[in-house]
Enzyme design. Structure first.
Site, short mmCIF file in Angstrom:
data_model
loop_
_atom_site.label_atom_id
_atom_site.label_comp_id
_atom_site.label_asym_id
_atom_site.label_seq_id
_atom_site.Cartn_x
_atom_site.Cartn_y
_atom_site.Cartn_z
N ALA A 153 0.88 -1.20 0.05
CA ALA A 153 0.01 -0.03 -0.03
C ALA A 153 0.85 1.13 -0.22
CB ALA A 153 -0.73 -0.13 1.30
N LYS A 157 4.79 8.40 16.65
CA LYS A 157 4.17 7.30 15.58
C LYS A 157 3.84 6.02 16.31
CE LYS A 157 2.79 5.06 12.05
NZ LYS A 157 3.63 4.65 10.90
N SER A 167 -3.25 -1.45 10.04
CA SER A 167 -2.46 -2.36 8.94
C SER A 167 -2.10 -3.79 9.40
CB SER A 167 -1.11 -1.83 8.71
OG SER A 167 -0.42 -1.52 9.86
#
Length: 330
Positions: A10, A205, A274
């Site tokens: 992706a 993150k 994900s």
């Protein structure tokens, strides 16, 4: 700028499309079905505004074909990095930079750091130190990515939300290549900026990923549900605070609170993480990079992380005992 992207998942397809539109000369390295499909049909990207973009980047499985590049992006799962090293070397010229676009704590993290890191590789993400020995750290520019993308099959992706990229030299040096990357990503329509504290950004993150990625596998819930449900929000917050205690022992400065980070994640809405996408597809999960690495670092700095250990054990068992959808082999 000559750009090579190793990996046609992706993120690789998103960057191939958007950076190509920004004027970069893009080569996508892929294998198997993704290679054949993209060669035949190109990449189909649905944007957050439901526009459909088509692109036909140069795609190859031969790393000798493109020649030396200005920048190489490693767009594969953390556990697959060692399998693409042979593809990396033919793309390197004297000034080529390497940008690993990976989840979790990257293998380069201990570089130029004081004890207890002190250039000692992390076995959770780089068993045997293979990556540490074969990719010169002087080439690496770190990146923290905030992009929600769904993979709808080879060469078919949907960009759900967010498009922020933060770049920084892994030793804090002022390098012109960092600005060049920020400029290129800006031309591509991304929100890009530079930092001299890239490890801080890696942790911000990771903060969300280490909590809500495994919880999504355990519950099959979307990110919005996990962030807003009081029970899962509380578990995720506890995991984040344990990770914060580890990071701060390593000198990390968090610019936001755990609650603010959860609020950021909640804005993405009903998006499958994900890791949940990988779980449902029967793929290997990035548990070692996203949670195992933090547990390894916790051991180095002497911080107890019981919730992280418990969630890792539960998620690992669920992954190892999953039942596969029809047509997916174990």
């Amino acid at each position: 700028m000559k750009v090579a992207l190793i990996g046609a998942g992706a993120i690789g397809c998103l960057l191939a499309t958007r950076l190509g539109d920004a004027g970069a000369t893009v080569t996508l390295l892929a294998r198997g079905t993704p290679l054949d499909t993209i060669r035949r049909d190109g990449i189909s990207l649905i944007t957050p505004r439901n526009r459909v973009l088509r692109s036909f980047p140069t795609v190859t499985d031969d790393p000798l074909e493109p020649g030396p590049q200005d920048v190489v992006f490693l767009c594969v799962k953390a556990y697959a990095l060692r399998g693409v090293i042979d593809s990396l070397h033919p793309l390197l010229g004297p000034e080529t930079i390497v940008v690993p676009v990976v989840n979790g704590i990257p293998w380069w993290y201990p570089y130029s750091q004081p004890a207890p890191l002190a250039d000692q590789p992390l076995t959770s993400v780089d068993p045997g130190g293979v990556l540490w020995r074969t990719v010169a750290p002087e080439r690496i520019i770190g990146v923290a990515t905030y992009v929600a993308v769904e993979n709808h099959g080879p060469g078919r992706i949907r960009h759900i939300n967010d498009q922020r990229f933060v770049f920084g030299d892994i030793a804090g040096r002022n390098r012109p290549q960092v600005k060049q990357l920020v400029d290129l990503f800006g031309k591509a329509g991304f929100a890009a900026r530079a930092t001299d504290r890239i490890r801080d950004e890696i942790w911000v993150k990771l903060w969300g990923n280490l909590a809500f990625n495994p919880l999504s596998v355990l519950t099959s819930a979307t990110l919005g549900t996990l962030c807003n449900d009081p029970g899962t929000r509380g578990v995720g917050r506890t995991m984040m605070l344990e990770a914060q205690a580890v990071a701060e022992r390593l000198g990390i400065q968090f610019p936001i609170t755990a609650d603010e980070r959860i609020a950021m994640a909640a804005t993405i809405g009903d998006f499958k993480t994900s890791m949940l996408q990988d779980y449902e597809a029967g793929n290997r999960l990035e548990l070692e990079a996203i949670i195992g690495s933090v547990i390894e670092l916790a051991g180095r700095v002497g911080v107890d992380v019981p919730t992280l250990r418990s969630v890792l054990a539960l998620t690992d068992l669920r992954a190892r005992t999953r039942t596969y959808p029809p047509g997916i082999a174990a």
